[in-house]
Design a protein around this motif. Sequence first.
Motif, PDB file in Angstrom:
ATOM      1  N   SER A  61      36.362  44.880  39.227  1.00 41.19           N
ATOM      2  CA  SER A  61      36.587  43.455  39.017  1.00 41.19           C
ATOM      3  C   SER A  61      35.647  43.007  37.918  1.00 41.19           C
ATOM      4  O   SER A  61      34.518  43.466  37.853  1.00 41.19           O
ATOM      5  CB  SER A  61      36.321  42.679  40.305  1.00 41.19           C
ATOM      6  OG  SER A  61      36.425  41.307  40.089  1.00 41.19           O
ATOM      7  N   ARG A  62      36.094  42.101  37.061  1.00 38.33           N
ATOM      8  CA  ARG A  62      35.270  41.675  35.920  1.00 38.33           C
ATOM      9  C   ARG A  62      34.120  40.809  36.413  1.00 38.33           C
ATOM     10  O   ARG A  62      34.331  39.676  36.854  1.00 38.33           O
ATOM     11  CB  ARG A  62      36.118  40.912  34.914  1.00 38.33           C
ATOM     12  CG  ARG A  62      35.369  40.555  33.625  1.00 38.33           C
ATOM     13  CD  ARG A  62      35.037  41.817  32.845  1.00 38.33           C
ATOM     14  NE  ARG A  62      34.347  41.536  31.616  1.00 38.33           N
ATOM     15  CZ  ARG A  62      34.953  41.215  30.455  1.00 38.33           C
ATOM     16  NH1 ARG A  62      36.261  41.089  30.412  1.00 38.33           N
ATOM     17  NH2 ARG A  62      34.240  41.029  29.363  1.00 38.33           N
ATOM     18  N   LYS A  63      32.937  41.336  36.384  1.00 36.25           N
ATOM     19  CA  LYS A  63      31.743  40.603  36.760  1.00 36.25           C
ATOM     20  C   LYS A  63      30.669  40.823  35.702  1.00 36.25           C
ATOM     21  O   LYS A  63      30.634  41.855  35.017  1.00 36.25           O
ATOM     22  CB  LYS A  63      31.205  41.068  38.121  1.00 36.25           C
ATOM     23  CG  LYS A  63      32.145  40.849  39.288  1.00 36.25           C
ATOM     24  CD  LYS A  63      32.261  39.380  39.663  1.00 36.25           C
ATOM     25  CE  LYS A  63      33.131  39.199  40.901  1.00 36.25           C
ATOM     26  NZ  LYS A  63      33.347  37.774  41.220  1.00 36.25           N
ATOM     27  N   TYR A 111      32.111  46.465  34.826  1.00 38.95           N
ATOM     28  CA  TYR A 111      31.136  45.378  34.865  1.00 38.95           C
ATOM     29  C   TYR A 111      30.360  45.345  33.546  1.00 38.95           C
ATOM     30  O   TYR A 111      30.112  46.379  32.937  1.00 38.95           O
ATOM     31  CB  TYR A 111      30.133  45.584  36.005  1.00 38.95           C
ATOM     32  CG  TYR A 111      30.683  45.438  37.409  1.00 38.95           C
ATOM     33  CD1 TYR A 111      32.041  45.259  37.656  1.00 38.95           C
ATOM     34  CD2 TYR A 111      29.828  45.487  38.497  1.00 38.95           C
ATOM     35  CE1 TYR A 111      32.530  45.131  38.941  1.00 38.95           C
ATOM     36  CE2 TYR A 111      30.309  45.369  39.808  1.00 38.95           C
ATOM     37  CZ  TYR A 111      31.662  45.185  40.018  1.00 38.95           C
ATOM     38  OH  TYR A 111      32.137  45.058  41.297  1.00 38.95           O
ATOM     39  N   LEU A 151      34.424  33.490  31.244  1.00 46.60           N
ATOM     40  CA  LEU A 151      34.310  33.604  32.691  1.00 46.60           C
ATOM     41  C   LEU A 151      33.553  32.410  33.259  1.00 46.60           C
ATOM     42  O   LEU A 151      32.978  31.602  32.519  1.00 46.60           O
ATOM     43  CB  LEU A 151      33.603  34.910  33.069  1.00 46.60           C
ATOM     44  CG  LEU A 151      34.318  36.200  32.648  1.00 46.60           C
ATOM     45  CD1 LEU A 151      33.445  37.411  32.927  1.00 46.60           C
ATOM     46  CD2 LEU A 151      35.660  36.342  33.357  1.00 46.60           C
ATOM     47  N   ASP A 203      31.490  34.228  38.480  1.00 42.54           N
ATOM     48  CA  ASP A 203      31.724  35.632  38.156  1.00 42.54           C
ATOM     49  C   ASP A 203      30.440  36.371  37.800  1.00 42.54           C
ATOM     50  O   ASP A 203      30.482  37.482  37.279  1.00 42.54           O
ATOM     51  CB  ASP A 203      32.705  35.734  36.980  1.00 42.54           C
ATOM     52  CG  ASP A 203      34.053  35.124  37.297  1.00 42.54           C
ATOM     53  OD1 ASP A 203      34.609  35.450  38.360  1.00 42.54           O
ATOM     54  OD2 ASP A 203      34.541  34.304  36.489  1.00 42.54           O
TER      55      ASP A 203
END
Length: 221
Positions: A5-7, A40, A197, A201
Amino acid sequence: MLVNSRKLLFFDYDGTLSYNDQLPSARTVKALNEAKSVGYNIFICTGRCNAFLPKIDGIKFDGVVAAAGARITIGDELLFEATLTNEQIIKYLKLADSKGLIGALEGRDNMILFGRVPKTESRFSKYKCISSPEDFFERFSGERINKFSIWGKTNIGFIKEGQKDFFVVDHGHASEYIPLGCSKSFRMKRVADYYGLEIADTISFGDSFNDLDMLKAAGIG
């Protein structure tokens, strides 16, 4: 197992990635690389200026929030920088000298020590020292100073004066003087905006007083 997941992950350096001024362990470097491998983005978010941040072999951070939020780079791009004015440098060098304090002007290229620095201590030997404001401007006229620190037991009078011009973080054994409007949390938000974002996030990791705002602001702290 990490979830893809894009974090954006923000790591304080001293006391978090590093202990007692040692480089991050092989285990830590491995974990950071695993985080990058699933998508990430990872950032150092530190009170240290760029000149005081060691090279960490085996890991390429996506960016650095340095000087407690006064300077941001993403890759080779300078995203934001705040600097002290010449008037501020003169004022606080003179004030520190009048109170017998030692400390450091912190910039991209140099950590410049001032005050009555103990010449016999090896930990100070790798840094340049100045003897006066005039000495600073003669030798480092092009240096962009992002923040400064005072080392040693808290001097209440100096801190009270500093609060007129800076966001001050008092650690007891040292104090940091950061340009107003700068903090780790504000710059974490700036980086999130850069990537399109939200602050939700972000995930932040820290251990000290100057990490509190970052830990509270992040999606997970």
